[in-house]
Every structure is written in C-alpha cells, then in structure tokens.
Design an enzyme around this catalytic site. Structure first.
Site, PDB file in Angstrom:
ATOM      1  N   ASP A 106      44.336  42.902  29.326  1.00  0.00           N
ATOM      2  CA  ASP A 106      45.532  43.738  29.249  1.00  0.00           C
ATOM      3  C   ASP A 106      46.042  43.700  27.800  1.00  0.00           C
ATOM      4  OD1 ASP A 106      47.793  45.192  30.882  1.00  0.00           O
ATOM      5  OD2 ASP A 106      48.859  43.612  29.811  1.00  0.00           O
ATOM      6  N   HIS A 305      43.273  46.461  38.119  1.00  0.00           N
ATOM      7  CA  HIS A 305      43.626  46.062  36.762  1.00  0.00           C
ATOM      8  C   HIS A 305      43.448  44.572  36.488  1.00  0.00           C
ATOM      9  CE1 HIS A 305      45.645  46.279  32.912  1.00  0.00           C
ATOM     10  NE2 HIS A 305      46.506  45.344  33.287  1.00  0.00           N
TER      11      HIS A 305
END
Length: 328
Positions: A106, A305
């Site tokens: 991320d 994610h």
C-alpha cells in the site's frame, strides 16, 4: 537504542529523523525491511516475519512514523516522502547494515519504491505489494483526485486532505471504522459489483457509509482487529492521514526524478480484485520500461487489497523464491 525480546520476535526502538522508530525483527541473515501501509502497522507483516526468518533472512517490520510506537512529529509536512525515505535509510544503518531489500505494501509500496529510486546504494532490491510503481511526474495529484470525484461524490484521497475532517469520522469508533475499511477492500467481503464504491464519499456523507457492516474478512480475527484498533486508539489517526496530505509536496520534491525507472531487481504482487491494480493497470503494463529489473509481476486471483494478509502462504512463497534469486 532499546532492545526487548518477545518470544521469537525482537522489538527495538532505533534513532531516526522521525525521532525514534519502532520495529519488530526476526531471524538472521541478509536484511529485508518491511514497510506497511494505511491503516496498518508492523503487525500487518506478522505472517511474513517468521517465514522470512525460516528462509534465512533478517526480517525487520517497522512502524512508519506517525504509527504505533514510532514518533509522531506534529507538523503535517513532516510526513513527506523524502522524510519517510530518510527514516528507512536510518533504520538500515541503525541495524548495522550497509544495504537491504525493501518490501512495501500500500503506501509502504510507494515508500519502498521511492527508497529504491533515491538510494540505490542502500536498497539493492525492491518488492512492491498492491500498489504498482508509477514514476514521479504527471499532473498535480490533488488536481487529479478532485477530477475523479465529480459533483455528487468525493474521492477518498480528497476527503483525507483537510486536517481533522477524516479524524472526526474515524476516532469516535476506531475499531468499527477499521473493521469496515478492511472488509470493504477484502475479496470475500467487498461490496458486490454495482454497489456504491467505498473509495468515494457522497457529498455531505461519511466514508464509512459505504463500508460493509457486521462481518469481518476471513483473514482478520477479532484479536487482530484488537491489535490494530488498540494502536490507533492510543496514537490517533492524524500521523497516518498526514501521508495523504503531502502528495503535492512529494510531487514537487520528486520532480527531478520525473519518469525515472527503478533499475534494481524488483517484484510486484497484487490482488486481481484490488482497485489499486485495476485502476493502475497502465502502470503495470509499463513495467518493462519503469522496472527494467523486474523478476515477475503476480496478480493473485480472488484476492483484494490486503494481499500479504489475505494470501500469506502464497505471498511468503513468492517473496522467498524471489529473495533466493538475489542470493544467486
């Protein structure tokens, strides 16, 4: 420097430009620096630390400045990319090493990429999880995000820009907000196709209005959620959100590196259902130019994610196989 032992994990606090940085390390061997994203902590690497140690590496997962037990400078501009890169260099030096492989997820992927770009002498290889590498350049970030939103809804990055605004939504119920965001971006709990996108906020609404309610993704236990929530309840969320508030500063700071490739050996792992990989598919397509040292780019089917937590076994295998190639 303070050292504390917790079973096989070693908690340490080292001096860095941030003030102090907390990290957790395991194993001995070549250093692999692990950098988390938002809203996480060193704990997001809990599955990778023992796997890397067992494979013969010294794995060190940091709390990025503003998170966990690391220092939280008060100024918004203290969270610009150049400062986070300087922290990474300081950690490598504080651990007595000349170089390291850096792996990020991320925002940590962006921080890892910038570290490799700016300090190729220190970061000899880079692993990127979830967020693809896109060289510095292009239009001003906040202008782009404003256009993405439109008149009826606001892109979440724009929503995060005003100090205190997102904090006022998150901090009265940190645990509930985190649970909702983790679920919103996980393969098994994300909103179905056609439902409102949790990356956008309706004008006058809240981000959490579009989060799934009442269910945790399979990778997240109640104890895991307690760990994450406990850290943010103690520290607040301003330090973490300040990363988003420096994107225009980063754009200016990194202008001399506009379009620059990362030439060291690299690896990318993303989730096929993650908006980061679908929205940035052009960046992945450009890897032959932007990551000329790329060993492989993996998109994991039915994965969202939080790739190293959703698919720890698969990610561990890909990471250790790639690290093995770096040893020759």
């Amino acid at each position: 420097m303070r050292t504390e032992t917790n079973t096989e994990l070693r908690h340490r606090t080292v001096e860095a430009p941030a003030g102090r940085l907390h990290l957790v390390e395991q194993g001995t061997g070549p250093l692999v620096l692990l950098v988390h994203g938002f809203p996480e902590s060193w704990y997001s690497w809990r599955h990778q630390l023992p796997a890397l140690a067992a494979a013969g590496y010294r794995a060190a997962a940091i709390d990025v400045r503003g998170y966990g037990r690391s220092s939280k400078p008060p100024a918004v501009e203290a969270y610009r990319m150049l400062d986070l890169v300087a922290d990474n260099v300081a950690v490598v030096r504080a651990l007595g090493e000349d170089s390291a492989v850096v792996v990020g997820h991320d925002w940590g992927s962006n921080i890892a990429a910038a570290s490799a770009l700016l300090h190729p002498d220190v970061f000899r290889a880079v692993g990127l999880l979830s967020v693809p590498y896109a060289p510095p350049g292009g239009p001003r970030p906040t202008d782009v995000f404003d256009r993405i939103g439109g008149p009826e809804q606001e892109f979440y990055v724009s929503y995060f820009q005003e100090p205190g605004r997102a904090e006022s939504e998150i901090e009265p119920d940190v645990r509930g907000w985190l649970a909702g965001l983790y679920a919103a971006l996980s393969a098994d709990t994300m909103p179905a196709h056609g439902e409102p996108d949790p990356h956008f906020v309706a004008r006058g609404g809240r981000m959490r209005d579009r989060f799934p309610a009442g269910t945790l993704p399979a990778w997240l236990t109640e104890r895991d959620l307690d760990v994450y929530a406990g850290e943010f309840e103690r520290t607040g969320t301003t330090g973490a959100l300040n990363r988003y508030r420096n994107m225009d500063r980063d754009w200016e700071d990194l202008a001399p590196h506009r379009g620059a490739p990362i030439k060291q050996p690299s690896l990318f792992i993303g989730g096929a259902l993650d908006a980061s990989t679908t929205w940035m598919s052009d960046a992945i397509d450009a890897y032959p130019t932007t990551l000329p040292g790329l060993s492989a780019s993996h998109l994991l089917d039915d994965c969202g994610h939080w790739v190293q937590q959703e698919r720890p076994g698969q990610v561990n295998r890909l990471l250790t196989d790639w690290l093995g190639t770096l040893r020759g």
